[in-house]
Design a protein around this motif. Sequence first.
Motif, PDB file in Angstrom:
ATOM      1  N   ALA A 118     -84.130  51.333 -99.235  1.00  0.00           N
ATOM      2  CA  ALA A 118     -83.926  49.925 -98.873  1.00  0.00           C
ATOM      3  C   ALA A 118     -83.725  49.706 -97.382  1.00  0.00           C
ATOM      4  O   ALA A 118     -84.101  48.658 -96.848  1.00  0.00           O
ATOM      5  CB  ALA A 118     -82.738  49.349 -99.643  1.00  0.00           C
ATOM      6  N   LEU A 119     -83.134  50.671 -96.685  1.00  0.00           N
ATOM      7  CA  LEU A 119     -82.854  50.502 -95.257  1.00  0.00           C
ATOM      8  C   LEU A 119     -84.040  50.893 -94.378  1.00  0.00           C
ATOM      9  O   LEU A 119     -83.987  50.732 -93.157  1.00  0.00           O
ATOM     10  CB  LEU A 119     -81.622  51.319 -94.863  1.00  0.00           C
ATOM     11  N   GLU A 120     -85.099  51.392 -94.981  1.00  0.00           N
ATOM     12  CA  GLU A 120     -86.277  51.796 -94.212  1.00  0.00           C
ATOM     13  C   GLU A 120     -87.220  50.617 -93.990  1.00  0.00           C
ATOM     14  O   GLU A 120     -87.370  49.751 -94.851  1.00  0.00           O
ATOM     15  CB  GLU A 120     -87.042  52.900 -94.949  1.00  0.00           C
ATOM     16  N   PHE A 121     -87.846  50.606 -92.810  1.00  0.00           N
ATOM     17  CA  PHE A 121     -88.894  49.629 -92.515  1.00  0.00           C
ATOM     18  C   PHE A 121     -90.200  50.184 -93.064  1.00  0.00           C
ATOM     19  O   PHE A 121     -90.785  51.112 -92.505  1.00  0.00           O
ATOM     20  CB  PHE A 121     -88.995  49.405 -91.004  1.00  0.00           C
ATOM     21  N   LYS A 122     -90.652  49.635 -94.173  1.00  0.00           N
ATOM     22  CA  LYS A 122     -91.764  50.228 -94.915  1.00  0.00           C
ATOM     23  C   LYS A 122     -92.690  49.123 -95.441  1.00  0.00           C
ATOM     24  O   LYS A 122     -92.585  48.698 -96.591  1.00  0.00           O
ATOM     25  CB  LYS A 122     -91.198  51.052 -96.074  1.00  0.00           C
ATOM     26  N   PRO A 123     -93.629  48.650 -94.613  1.00  0.00           N
ATOM     27  CA  PRO A 123     -94.531  47.577 -95.048  1.00  0.00           C
ATOM     28  C   PRO A 123     -95.329  47.935 -96.298  1.00  0.00           C
ATOM     29  O   PRO A 123     -95.733  47.032 -97.052  1.00  0.00           O
ATOM     30  CB  PRO A 123     -95.462  47.406 -93.836  1.00  0.00           C
ATOM     31  N   GLU A 124     -95.536  49.219 -96.526  1.00  0.00           N
ATOM     32  CA  GLU A 124     -96.330  49.655 -97.678  1.00  0.00           C
ATOM     33  C   GLU A 124     -95.746  49.184 -99.007  1.00  0.00           C
ATOM     34  O   GLU A 124     -96.480  49.079-100.000  1.00  0.00           O
ATOM     35  CB  GLU A 124     -96.452  51.185 -97.687  1.00  0.00           C
ATOM     36  N   PHE A 156     -91.306  42.459 -83.415  1.00  0.00           N
ATOM     37  CA  PHE A 156     -91.774  43.267 -82.280  1.00  0.00           C
ATOM     38  C   PHE A 156     -90.792  44.386 -81.939  1.00  0.00           C
ATOM     39  O   PHE A 156     -91.204  45.436 -81.424  1.00  0.00           O
ATOM     40  CB  PHE A 156     -92.061  42.372 -81.076  1.00  0.00           C
ATOM     41  N   TRP A 157     -89.523  44.188 -82.243  1.00  0.00           N
ATOM     42  CA  TRP A 157     -88.576  45.299 -82.054  1.00  0.00           C
ATOM     43  C   TRP A 157     -88.869  46.421 -83.057  1.00  0.00           C
ATOM     44  O   TRP A 157     -88.894  47.600 -82.687  1.00  0.00           O
ATOM     45  CB  TRP A 157     -87.145  44.804 -82.227  1.00  0.00           C
ATOM     46  N   LEU A 158     -89.111  46.044 -84.299  1.00  0.00           N
ATOM     47  CA  LEU A 158     -89.410  47.059 -85.317  1.00  0.00           C
ATOM     48  C   LEU A 158     -90.731  47.777 -85.016  1.00  0.00           C
ATOM     49  O   LEU A 158     -90.857  48.980 -85.253  1.00  0.00           O
ATOM     50  CB  LEU A 158     -89.459  46.411 -86.699  1.00  0.00           C
ATOM     51  N   LEU A 159     -91.710  47.054 -84.481  1.00  0.00           N
ATOM     52  CA  LEU A 159     -92.961  47.705 -84.083  1.00  0.00           C
ATOM     53  C   LEU A 159     -92.720  48.742 -82.989  1.00  0.00           C
ATOM     54  O   LEU A 159     -93.329  49.818 -82.995  1.00  0.00           O
ATOM     55  CB  LEU A 159     -93.970  46.676 -83.572  1.00  0.00           C
ATOM     56  N   LEU A 170     -94.712  41.637 -91.734  1.00  0.00           N
ATOM     57  CA  LEU A 170     -93.869  40.471 -91.448  1.00  0.00           C
ATOM     58  C   LEU A 170     -92.869  40.238 -92.582  1.00  0.00           C
ATOM     59  O   LEU A 170     -91.697  39.932 -92.340  1.00  0.00           O
ATOM     60  CB  LEU A 170     -94.745  39.233 -91.243  1.00  0.00           C
ATOM     61  N   TYR A 171     -93.316  40.384 -93.831  1.00  0.00           N
ATOM     62  CA  TYR A 171     -92.406  40.265 -94.966  1.00  0.00           C
ATOM     63  C   TYR A 171     -91.314  41.333 -94.891  1.00  0.00           C
ATOM     64  O   TYR A 171     -90.128  41.058 -95.152  1.00  0.00           O
ATOM     65  CB  TYR A 171     -93.186  40.419 -96.276  1.00  0.00           C
ATOM     66  N   GLU A 172     -91.712  42.550 -94.561  1.00  0.00           N
ATOM     67  CA  GLU A 172     -90.744  43.642 -94.484  1.00  0.00           C
ATOM     68  C   GLU A 172     -89.731  43.390 -93.372  1.00  0.00           C
ATOM     69  O   GLU A 172     -88.539  43.697 -93.512  1.00  0.00           O
ATOM     70  CB  GLU A 172     -91.483  44.967 -94.255  1.00  0.00           C
ATOM     71  N   THR A 173     -90.187  42.817 -92.267  1.00  0.00           N
ATOM     72  CA  THR A 173     -89.278  42.438 -91.180  1.00  0.00           C
ATOM     73  C   THR A 173     -88.241  41.443 -91.673  1.00  0.00           C
ATOM     74  O   THR A 173     -87.034  41.589 -91.432  1.00  0.00           O
ATOM     75  CB  THR A 173     -90.064  41.822 -90.006  1.00  0.00           C
ATOM     76  N   MET A 174     -88.695  40.417 -92.380  1.00  0.00           N
ATOM     77  CA  MET A 174     -87.787  39.364 -92.838  1.00  0.00           C
ATOM     78  C   MET A 174     -86.904  39.822 -93.993  1.00  0.00           C
ATOM     79  O   MET A 174     -85.844  39.237 -94.223  1.00  0.00           O
ATOM     80  CB  MET A 174     -88.589  38.118 -93.206  1.00  0.00           C
ATOM     81  N   ARG A 175     -87.341  40.841 -94.725  1.00  0.00           N
ATOM     82  CA  ARG A 175     -86.461  41.419 -95.750  1.00  0.00           C
ATOM     83  C   ARG A 175     -85.235  42.035 -95.087  1.00  0.00           C
ATOM     84  O   ARG A 175     -84.098  41.836 -95.540  1.00  0.00           O
ATOM     85  CB  ARG A 175     -87.209  42.488 -96.553  1.00  0.00           C
ATOM     86  N   LEU A 176     -85.443  42.785 -94.015  1.00  0.00           N
ATOM     87  CA  LEU A 176     -84.342  43.449 -93.322  1.00  0.00           C
ATOM     88  C   LEU A 176     -83.606  42.524 -92.365  1.00  0.00           C
ATOM     89  O   LEU A 176     -82.393  42.656 -92.170  1.00  0.00           O
ATOM     90  CB  LEU A 176     -84.877  44.662 -92.551  1.00  0.00           C
TER      91      LEU A 176
END
Length: 528
Positions: A440-446, A337-340, A387-393
Motif C-alpha cells: 500500500a505504501l509503494e508508488f505502483k501505477p501498475e 512530479f515529485w513521485l516521478l 496520476l490515480y496512484e499519485t492521488m491514492r497516496l
Amino acid sequence: MASISLLEASLSLSCFLIILCYFLNKKHSGYLLNKRSYPWNWPVLGMLPALFLWSQRIDIFIWVLEKSNLTFLFKGPWFARKMDALITVDPANIHHILTSNFSNYIKGPEFNEIVEVFGDPLFATDSELWKNLRMSSLVILNRQGFQNLSLNVTTSQLKNVLLPLFSHYSEEGTVVDLQDVFRRFMFDISLVLVSGSDPQSLSIEMPEDELAKAFEDAGEAIVFRVMMPRFLWKLQNRFGLGKEKKLIEAGKTFDRVCAKYIAAKREEIIRSQQGIGHDHVHLDGESEEDLLTYYINLDTSKYELLDPSDDKFLRDSILAIIMATRDTTSSALTWFFWLLSKNPNVEDKIRNEINANLPEGSQERPIWSAIERREFLNKLVYLHAALYETMRLYPPLPFERKTSVKSDVLPSGHKVDANSNVIFLIYALGRMRSVWGEDALEFKPERWVSETGELRHEPSSKFLVFNTGPRTCSGKHLAMVTMKTTVVEILQHYDVKLVKGHKIKPKAHLNLLMRYGLRVTLTKRCSA
C-alpha cells in the motif's frame, strides 16, 4: 471587562499550548497512546493533544487506524464536545454513509459555519439547495462547448505561458518552486474558465494576486478552525486576532474582487446582446461559454433556489469553481512530479507511452482539434494510472466530514448517534494495508492497469479522491484531461530534477500541500 476576558483566555491558551508542546516532543509522543494503540483520552483535554501530534506526524495516525480496525471514536475536550467524531477509513462504512444511507448524512450547520467565508457553495450545502447547485453545474460541465473551452484554455496557457517560462528558467539555471508554479498556472486557468479574464499571476515576475492570497489565508484559517475548539476561534474572530483576522480580510477581498468580475461580465453580456463586441467562439457546434456567463443567463424555471440576479449567488459560485479547479489539480500535479523524480522507471514508461500514441505527423502539425487531442489522451492508460496512484497516496483533499441526522449503525458495528460527526481521513485510506494490500505504501501505477492493458476499476468508496455516491465529483473528467494535457507537454519538452537535499513534508491545509514547496531544476530535452 472584554479586555480582561481576552487576557484570561489568552493566558489559558498559552498554558494549554505549553503542555501540548511538551507532549509533542518526539521522545514523549508515546505518552499520547495507550496500550490498546488508541490515543489517550485525557481528563479535560480529551484526545486533543494527539490531534496536534497527528498534524505533525500523520504516520502515527495511520498506525492507529490500522490497529483500530479502520475506525475509532475521537473524543474532544470536555469544553468542546462538538469536536467528538467517529473517524473511519473502512470502505464498507464509507459506502454506507455516502451512498446507501446518503440522506442521513449531511454537511451540516457546523461545517457550513467553519467555511462560512465561502458563502453557500456546492461543497458546503445540503438538501434542495445542493440539488439545484449540483444539477446546474452538471449541465455546464457536460457541455461539449465548455469541455472544448477547458481543453483549449489549458493548451493555450501551456504553449504561451508555462513552457516559455520553463524555457527561461532552464536557460538561466534557476531553481523553481514547482508547487507555486502549478498553483499560479491553475489559478489563471480557473479565472479564464470562470470569467474569461486572465489574471496573469504566472510570469517571470511572479506577482502577488490579491484573490489568490485571500484563498491561501482563508484555507489556513479554516484548518485552524477544524483543529481548535469552537470557542477559541470564535474569540479570535470577535476581536479580529490571528488567523481569524486574515480570514475576515480574505472575505472582504472575495466580495470586492468577485463584484468586479460580476459587473464586468454583466456589462459584456449587455454589449453582446446589443451586437457590440465579439461573439463567443464556436467549436464542434457548441458555444464556448464561460461559467459566469452561464450562471448569469441561468434558466430560473429549472432551478427555483438559484437567483442569477443575486450577486452573492454568483460570488459564491465563482469561489467554489476556483477552489475546485485550482487547488485540487495543482496539488495532484505537484505530488505527481515529485513521485516521478523518485521513480525514473515510471517516468520512462510514461514517455514511451506518449511517443507510441502520438498521431503520425503531429510534430509538424502542432495545432490539433479538440477531438484529436481527446482521442490521444484517452490512449494514455499508464499516465492515467500514474496520476490515480499519485492521488491514492497524496489525495488533493485529505479528509471529508459529515454529520448524521438520525442515529445509525455502520457495517463495522459502530453506532452513530444523531447529530454526530463522521470524518473520512482520505490520506490514510490510501495507505491502509488491509484495504490496498501489503504494498500500500509503494508508488505502483501498475496496480491500476488490467491484464488486457485497460484501466482497472476500483470502488469509489475505496478510492475516495473524487468522492462517491450522489456527491461524486462532477468535474472529474475535466480534471483528468487537464492534468494529462499538462504532464504530456512538460515531459515532451523538459527533464524535471528535484534539488538535492530538498525536504518534502505535507502541510495542513484545505488541500494537500508541500510545506516547503517543490524545488526543482529544469533541463530542456534535446528532442524538444
